[in-house]
Design a protein around this motif. Structure first.
Motif, PDB file in Angstrom:
ATOM      1  N   PRO A  71       0.817  -1.218   0.000  1.00 42.11           N
ATOM      2  CA  PRO A  71       0.000   0.000   0.000  1.00 42.11           C
ATOM      3  C   PRO A  71       0.848   1.263   0.000  1.00 42.11           C
ATOM      4  CG  PRO A  71      -0.089  -1.066   2.140  1.00 42.11           C
ATOM      5  CD  PRO A  71       0.680  -1.978   1.225  1.00 42.11           C
ATOM      6  N   ASP A  72       0.364   2.257  -0.717  1.00 43.83           N
ATOM      7  CA  ASP A  72       1.065   3.531  -0.795  1.00 43.83           C
ATOM      8  C   ASP A  72       0.828   4.405   0.422  1.00 43.83           C
ATOM      9  OD1 ASP A  72       2.198   3.074  -3.287  1.00 43.83           O
ATOM     10  OD2 ASP A  72       0.484   3.922  -4.354  1.00 43.83           O
ATOM     11  N   VAL A  73      -0.327   4.256   1.041  1.00 49.39           N
ATOM     12  CA  VAL A  73      -0.710   5.172   2.111  1.00 49.39           C
ATOM     13  C   VAL A  73      -0.907   4.427   3.421  1.00 49.39           C
ATOM     14  CG1 VAL A  73      -2.485   6.784   2.896  1.00 49.39           C
ATOM     15  CG2 VAL A  73      -1.808   6.749   0.500  1.00 49.39           C
ATOM     16  N   SER A  74      -0.292   4.953   4.469  1.00 45.13           N
ATOM     17  CA  SER A  74      -0.551   4.422   5.804  1.00 45.13           C
ATOM     18  C   SER A  74      -0.559   5.561   6.810  1.00 45.13           C
ATOM     19  CB  SER A  74       0.491   3.368   6.203  1.00 45.13           C
ATOM     20  OG  SER A  74       1.743   3.965   6.399  1.00 45.13           O
ATOM     21  N   LEU A  75      -1.364   5.375   7.823  1.00 46.33           N
ATOM     22  CA  LEU A  75      -1.443   6.296   8.954  1.00 46.33           C
ATOM     23  C   LEU A  75      -1.204   5.483  10.211  1.00 46.33           C
ATOM     24  CD1 LEU A  75      -4.684   8.191   7.979  1.00 46.33           C
ATOM     25  CD2 LEU A  75      -2.487   9.273   8.356  1.00 46.33           C
ATOM     26  N   THR A  76      -0.323   5.963  11.071  1.00 45.15           N
ATOM     27  CA  THR A  76      -0.076   5.289  12.337  1.00 45.15           C
ATOM     28  C   THR A  76      -0.221   6.297  13.465  1.00 45.15           C
ATOM     29  OG1 THR A  76       1.438   3.708  11.325  1.00 45.15           O
ATOM     30  CG2 THR A  76       1.590   3.976  13.713  1.00 45.15           C
ATOM     31  N   ALA A  77      -1.107   5.987  14.395  1.00 43.96           N
ATOM     32  CA  ALA A  77      -1.297   6.804  15.589  1.00 43.96           C
ATOM     33  C   ALA A  77      -0.756   6.011  16.768  1.00 43.96           C
ATOM     34  CB  ALA A  77      -2.768   7.117  15.784  1.00 43.96           C
ATOM     35  N   THR A  78       0.050   6.657  17.584  1.00 45.72           N
ATOM     36  CA  THR A  78       0.703   5.984  18.706  1.00 45.72           C
ATOM     37  C   THR A  78       0.206   6.561  20.031  1.00 45.72           C
ATOM     38  OG1 THR A  78       2.659   5.687  17.324  1.00 45.72           O
ATOM     39  CG2 THR A  78       2.936   5.330  19.697  1.00 45.72           C
ATOM     40  N   ALA A  79      -0.156   5.658  20.939  1.00 40.35           N
ATOM     41  CA  ALA A  79      -0.659   6.041  22.260  1.00 40.35           C
ATOM     42  C   ALA A  79       0.518   6.250  23.227  1.00 40.35           C
ATOM     43  CB  ALA A  79      -1.586   4.951  22.790  1.00 40.35           C
ATOM     44  N   PRO A  80       0.252   6.825  24.381  1.00 38.82           N
ATOM     45  CA  PRO A  80       1.316   7.046  25.363  1.00 38.82           C
ATOM     46  C   PRO A  80       2.042   5.762  25.779  1.00 38.82           C
ATOM     47  CG  PRO A  80      -0.609   8.314  25.969  1.00 38.82           C
ATOM     48  CD  PRO A  80      -1.010   7.430  24.820  1.00 38.82           C
ATOM     49  N   ASP A  81       1.357   4.621  25.738  1.00 38.50           N
ATOM     50  CA  ASP A  81       1.998   3.355  26.120  1.00 38.50           C
ATOM     51  C   ASP A  81       2.678   2.663  24.935  1.00 38.50           C
ATOM     52  OD1 ASP A  81      -0.120   2.449  24.604  1.00 38.50           O
ATOM     53  OD2 ASP A  81      -1.011   1.219  26.189  1.00 38.50           O
ATOM     54  N   ASP A  82       2.868   3.393  23.832  1.00 37.53           N
ATOM     55  CA  ASP A  82       3.496   2.917  22.593  1.00 37.53           C
ATOM     56  C   ASP A  82       2.629   1.943  21.799  1.00 37.53           C
ATOM     57  OD1 ASP A  82       5.752   4.533  22.731  1.00 37.53           O
ATOM     58  OD2 ASP A  82       6.851   3.070  23.927  1.00 37.53           O
ATOM     59  N   ALA A  83       1.395   1.709  22.213  1.00 43.32           N
ATOM     60  CA  ALA A  83       0.477   0.920  21.390  1.00 43.32           C
ATOM     61  C   ALA A  83       0.169   1.740  20.144  1.00 43.32           C
ATOM     62  CB  ALA A  83      -0.801   0.617  22.158  1.00 43.32           C
ATOM     63  N   ALA A  84       0.137   1.088  18.997  1.00 37.46           N
ATOM     64  CA  ALA A  84      -0.058   1.811  17.744  1.00 37.46           C
ATOM     65  C   ALA A  84      -1.274   1.292  16.990  1.00 37.46           C
ATOM     66  CB  ALA A  84       1.179   1.692  16.876  1.00 37.46           C
ATOM     67  N   LEU A  85      -1.980   2.202  16.370  1.00 37.91           N
ATOM     68  CA  LEU A  85      -3.062   1.892  15.461  1.00 37.91           C
ATOM     69  C   LEU A  85      -2.569   2.272  14.077  1.00 37.91           C
ATOM     70  CD1 LEU A  85      -6.031   1.243  14.675  1.00 37.91           C
ATOM     71  CD2 LEU A  85      -6.514   3.667  15.077  1.00 37.91           C
ATOM     72  N   THR A  86      -2.500   1.292  13.174  1.00 36.70           N
ATOM     73  CA  THR A  86      -2.064   1.572  11.803  1.00 36.70           C
ATOM     74  C   THR A  86      -3.171   1.199  10.832  1.00 36.70           C
ATOM     75  OG1 THR A  86       0.250   1.191  12.362  1.00 36.70           O
ATOM     76  CG2 THR A  86      -0.334   1.059  10.034  1.00 36.70           C
ATOM     77  N   VAL A  87      -3.500   2.140   9.979  1.00 38.26           N
ATOM     78  CA  VAL A  87      -4.479   1.928   8.919  1.00 38.26           C
ATOM     79  C   VAL A  87      -3.743   2.117   7.600  1.00 38.26           C
ATOM     80  CG1 VAL A  87      -6.612   2.767   7.850  1.00 38.26           C
ATOM     81  CG2 VAL A  87      -6.361   2.804  10.342  1.00 38.26           C
ATOM     82  N   THR A  88      -3.840   1.112   6.722  1.00 38.06           N
ATOM     83  CA  THR A  88      -3.253   1.227   5.392  1.00 38.06           C
ATOM     84  C   THR A  88      -4.386   1.273   4.379  1.00 38.06           C
ATOM     85  OG1 THR A  88      -3.030  -1.173   5.212  1.00 38.06           O
ATOM     86  CG2 THR A  88      -1.121   0.035   6.007  1.00 38.06           C
ATOM     87  N   LEU A  89      -4.235   2.132   3.390  1.00 33.38           N
ATOM     88  CA  LEU A  89      -5.254   2.287   2.362  1.00 33.38           C
ATOM     89  C   LEU A  89      -4.772   1.683   1.057  1.00 33.38           C
ATOM     90  CD1 LEU A  89      -6.327   5.991   2.982  1.00 33.38           C
ATOM     91  CD2 LEU A  89      -7.404   3.912   3.839  1.00 33.38           C
ATOM     92  N   GLY A  90      -5.654   0.911   0.434  1.00 32.53           N
ATOM     93  CA  GLY A  90      -5.354   0.304  -0.855  1.00 32.53           C
ATOM     94  C   GLY A  90      -6.143   0.972  -1.962  1.00 32.53           C
ATOM     95  N   ASN A  91      -6.635   0.159  -2.887  1.00 33.98           N
ATOM     96  CA  ASN A  91      -7.380   0.656  -4.041  1.00 33.98           C
ATOM     97  C   ASN A  91      -8.734   1.217  -3.636  1.00 33.98           C
ATOM     98  OD1 ASN A  91      -5.328  -0.362  -5.642  1.00 33.98           O
ATOM     99  ND2 ASN A  91      -6.421  -2.247  -6.127  1.00 33.98           N
ATOM    100  N   ALA A  92      -9.251   2.069  -4.510  1.00 35.60           N
ATOM    101  CA  ALA A  92     -10.640   2.496  -4.375  1.00 35.60           C
ATOM    102  C   ALA A  92     -11.526   1.320  -4.793  1.00 35.60           C
ATOM    103  CB  ALA A  92     -10.913   3.705  -5.270  1.00 35.60           C
TER     104      ALA A  92
END
Length: 166
Positions: free
Chosen positions: A123-144
């Protein structure tokens, strides 16, 4: 409800194509438009502020060639990691985090054998949000999707599924 779905799709499209402009002036009117749509969808300014304040301390965006990273400083202000003194309008960061936190997939699909079917093998696009405890939420976007109104995505918290995000 169509306006909410259209607004979320347009925001995802915006993330996919123009996130590099986050630090540029032309982004501000677009961010305001999505902010207004999100407000119409029941996401209030206090929701955005609370989400940004309590859930995550870092956000990273990658489009395959550029990565932008932002962090919440000790004063509770979002800064651009590459240029901490840059006068960043953190409304955009807060809005993105709110979307990530309130993400509700339109559809859930079983993980396919071949992720390339959905453009998720590299995937070309990813978003990663990291919490204070270093837990991460990563969302990757593919095709429409074939109708062009949504995107295929993976979310690291559920590795057994592919999601359609509107």
């Amino acid at each position: 409800m169509g306006n909410c779905q259209e607004g979320r799709f347009e925001f995802l499209k915006f993330l996919r194509k123009t996130m590099f402009l986050m630090t540029q002036v032309p982004l501000v009117p677009q961010a305001d438009a999505w902010y207004n749509i999100l407000s119409q969808c029941g996401i209030s300014p206090s929701d955005i502020a609370e989400a940004a304040r309590s859930e995550y301390v870092a956000l990273s965006y990658s489009n395959g060639s550029t990565t932008l990273s932002f962090s919440l400083n000790e004063d509770g202000v979002w800064t651009w990691d590459s240029e901490p003194d840059f006068p960043l309008d953190d409304t955009n960061v807060k809005s993105i985090l709110t979307i990530l936190e309130t993400l509700k997939p339109q559809q859930t699909l079983d993980m396919p054998e071949d992720l390339s079917v959905y453009g998720l093998d590299a995937p070309d696009v990813s978003l990663t949000a990291t919490a204070p405890d270093d837990a991460a939420l990563t969302v990757t976007l593919g095709n429409a999707t074939t109708d062009g109104t949504s995107y295929y995505a993976t979310i690291n918290s559920d590795p057994d599924h592919v999601f359609i995000l509107a």
